[in-house]
Design a protein around this motif. Structure first.
Motif, PDB file in Angstrom:
ATOM      1  N   ILE A 154       0.863  -1.183   0.000  1.00 36.37           N
ATOM      2  CA  ILE A 154       0.000   0.000   0.000  1.00 36.37           C
ATOM      3  C   ILE A 154       0.902   1.236   0.000  1.00 36.37           C
ATOM      4  N   PRO A 155       0.780   2.120  -0.985  1.00 34.84           N
ATOM      5  CA  PRO A 155       1.688   3.268  -1.070  1.00 34.84           C
ATOM      6  C   PRO A 155       1.547   4.206   0.117  1.00 34.84           C
ATOM      7  N   THR A 156       2.664   4.484   0.774  1.00 36.09           N
ATOM      8  CA  THR A 156       2.686   5.375   1.930  1.00 36.09           C
ATOM      9  C   THR A 156       3.983   6.174   1.892  1.00 36.09           C
ATOM     10  N   PRO A 157       3.997   7.412   2.372  1.00 35.77           N
ATOM     11  CA  PRO A 157       5.231   8.194   2.341  1.00 35.77           C
ATOM     12  C   PRO A 157       6.370   7.500   3.089  1.00 35.77           C
ATOM     13  N   LYS A 158       7.610   7.744   2.640  1.00 33.43           N
ATOM     14  CA  LYS A 158       8.782   7.196   3.317  1.00 33.43           C
ATOM     15  C   LYS A 158       8.776   7.634   4.777  1.00 33.43           C
ATOM     16  N   TRP A 159       9.229   6.752   5.648  1.00 35.82           N
ATOM     17  CA  TRP A 159       9.146   7.047   7.076  1.00 35.82           C
ATOM     18  C   TRP A 159      10.285   6.409   7.837  1.00 35.82           C
ATOM     19  N   GLN A 160      10.506   6.892   9.042  1.00 34.45           N
ATOM     20  CA  GLN A 160      11.447   6.275   9.963  1.00 34.45           C
ATOM     21  C   GLN A 160      10.957   6.475  11.391  1.00 34.45           C
ATOM     22  N   LEU A 161      11.245   5.498  12.227  1.00 33.34           N
ATOM     23  CA  LEU A 161      10.846   5.541  13.633  1.00 33.34           C
ATOM     24  C   LEU A 161      12.059   5.936  14.467  1.00 33.34           C
ATOM     25  N   MET A 178      14.183  17.106   4.899  1.00 32.26           N
ATOM     26  CA  MET A 178      13.058  18.039   4.844  1.00 32.26           C
ATOM     27  C   MET A 178      12.514  18.070   3.408  1.00 32.26           C
ATOM     28  N   PRO A 179      11.216  18.377   3.204  1.00 37.40           N
ATOM     29  CA  PRO A 179      10.194  18.624   4.219  1.00 37.40           C
ATOM     30  C   PRO A 179       9.706  17.314   4.838  1.00 37.40           C
ATOM     31  N   CYS A 180       9.251  17.396   6.072  1.00 38.49           N
ATOM     32  CA  CYS A 180       8.818  16.177   6.755  1.00 38.49           C
ATOM     33  C   CYS A 180       7.629  16.469   7.656  1.00 38.49           C
ATOM     34  N   VAL A 193       0.929  16.100  16.061  1.00 39.19           N
ATOM     35  CA  VAL A 193       1.337  16.092  14.658  1.00 39.19           C
ATOM     36  C   VAL A 193       1.874  17.476  14.305  1.00 39.19           C
ATOM     37  N   TYR A 194       3.062  17.524  13.709  1.00 40.02           N
ATOM     38  CA  TYR A 194       3.720  18.791  13.410  1.00 40.02           C
ATOM     39  C   TYR A 194       4.169  18.807  11.948  1.00 40.02           C
ATOM     40  N   VAL A 218       8.821  10.039  11.907  1.00 41.44           N
ATOM     41  CA  VAL A 218       9.141  11.126  10.985  1.00 41.44           C
ATOM     42  C   VAL A 218       8.876  10.617   9.577  1.00 41.44           C
ATOM     43  N   GLU A 219       8.041  11.372   8.864  1.00 42.43           N
ATOM     44  CA  GLU A 219       7.519  10.920   7.580  1.00 42.43           C
ATOM     45  C   GLU A 219       7.808  11.971   6.506  1.00 42.43           C
TER      46      GLU A 219
END
Length: 352
Positions: A154-161, A178-180, A193-194, A218-219
């Motif tokens: 399922i397409p989702t923006p790149k992310w990291q925990l 950035m932008p994130c 959420v920021y 962070v997405e």
């Protein structure tokens, strides 16, 4: 049927939940059910000897509630409880749930969407609406949901925990791409959420989000149109486009009149509606959700949908998004509440 509508609780989404619960309770009573509103955290301090008589209480014990511009003062809510118990479940709550034919979960956020109350009701062998404890917990944790989306294609923006403390903020603020988008893994209603526009704002976001815990998502930020798609049973409902009146769609904008324009059905192509509906259904099924849910998307400039997250217990005030989507296919609010009850009665809860 005797129905306990469980709402309130002690999460930052308490007021939203109480408005959902009150709306649902009155709709179910209008459908002929003996429905009552019970606050998960405050419970009922003083009750009659025969608890069952409460199911015939005038107006279903519904309070007068509204959603204010700021999140509720939870310390003040705690002080309202006479027994001052540290328990998140108030007096007589579970007793009333055990007397009901089904519990309608009007909860949002902590203790409601995270699977804990579902697990407690499972142990009591009490029927409830929506998803079971494990799918609820997975949907509530944004990082777990992201992993499931990646696995399911399922397409989702790149992310990291990230796990970090205040001493790490400066380095992260200088090195993160950035932008994130910076968000807590377990928040809701746009709390935690920021959307930082520069590294100074990123530094502030990384500091403020730690109020919600040290696990931070962070997405990659994808610019486009905000969309959401509800799932009811085995079908997707029409998409809604959310057009914020101001630059950021925060807690106040989400719940105050004039904070956003909600277009339903969204002005998109049939192909885009079908694609987002298929993706919402796929995520609903991948996580093992039941009865209903709502999935949020960004539709980018090229018309491609990017899945952000899923809500296992979406808002259910008459002005909420899922009721608007249901209305678009000819299903009035009271009928939607009834449909959720009937779909949930058909769910086979797993025994462990």
């Amino acid at each position: 049927m005797k129905i306990v509508v469980l709402a309130g609780g002690i999460s930052t989404e308490r007021e939203v939940s109480l408005v959902t619960g009150t709306s649902v309770c009155r709709a179910l009573r209008g459908n002929g059910h003996r429905a009552i509103l019970v606050d998960l955290f405050l419970g009922l301090e003083e009750v009659p000897a025969d608890l069952e008589t409460l199911f015939d209480a005038p107006d279903g014990l519904c309070p007068s509630v509204e959603i204010r511009t700021a999140a509720p003062d939870l310390a003040a809510v705690r002080r309202q409880r006479k027994d001052q118990s540290p328990s998140h479940i108030g007096p007589h709550v579970l007793d009333l749930c055990a007397l009901s034919d089904i519990v309608f979960l009007g909860l949002h956020g902590q203790d409601g969407e995270d699977g804990r109350i579902q697990a407690a009701l499972d142990l009591l062998d009490v029927q409830y609406t929506g998803s079971g404890y494990l799918p609820s917990a997975m949907a509530m944790d944004k990082a777990v949901t992201k992993r499931m989306m990646d696995t399911a294609g399922i397409p989702t923006p790149k992310w990291q925990l990230l796990h970090y403390g205040p001493e790490d903020v400066e380095t992260l603020a200088e090195t993160l791409p950035m932008p994130c988008v910076v968000k807590t893994t377990g928040g809701g209603s746009s709390l935690g959420v920021y959307l930082p526009e520069d590294r100074a704002a990123l530094r502030m976001a990384l500091t403020e989000v730690l109020r919600y815990g040290d696990e931070v998502l962070v997405e990659e930020r994808i610019y486009g149109r905000d969309m959401t798609v509800g799932v009811l049973g085995d079908r997707a409902l029409p998409a809604v486009e959310i057009v914020p009146a101001s630059k950021e769609f925060d807690y106040a904008a989400k719940y105050q009149s004039g904070g956003a324009q909600e277009l339903c059905p969204a002005p998109i192509t049939e192909a885009q509606q079908r694609e987002m509906g298929d993706l919402a259904l796929k995520l609903h099924q991948t996580l093992g959700l039941a009865a209903y849910s709502r999935t949020d998307f960004i539709l980018d400039a090229a018309g491609r949908p990017w899945c952000l997250e899923v809500n296992s217990l979406p808002g259910m005030t008459p002005a909420s998004l899922v009721p608007k989507e249901a209305a678009a296919v000819g299903m009035p609010y009271g009928q939607l509440c009834e449909e959720i009850v009937q779909l949930s009665l058909g769910v086979k809860r797993r025994d462990y």
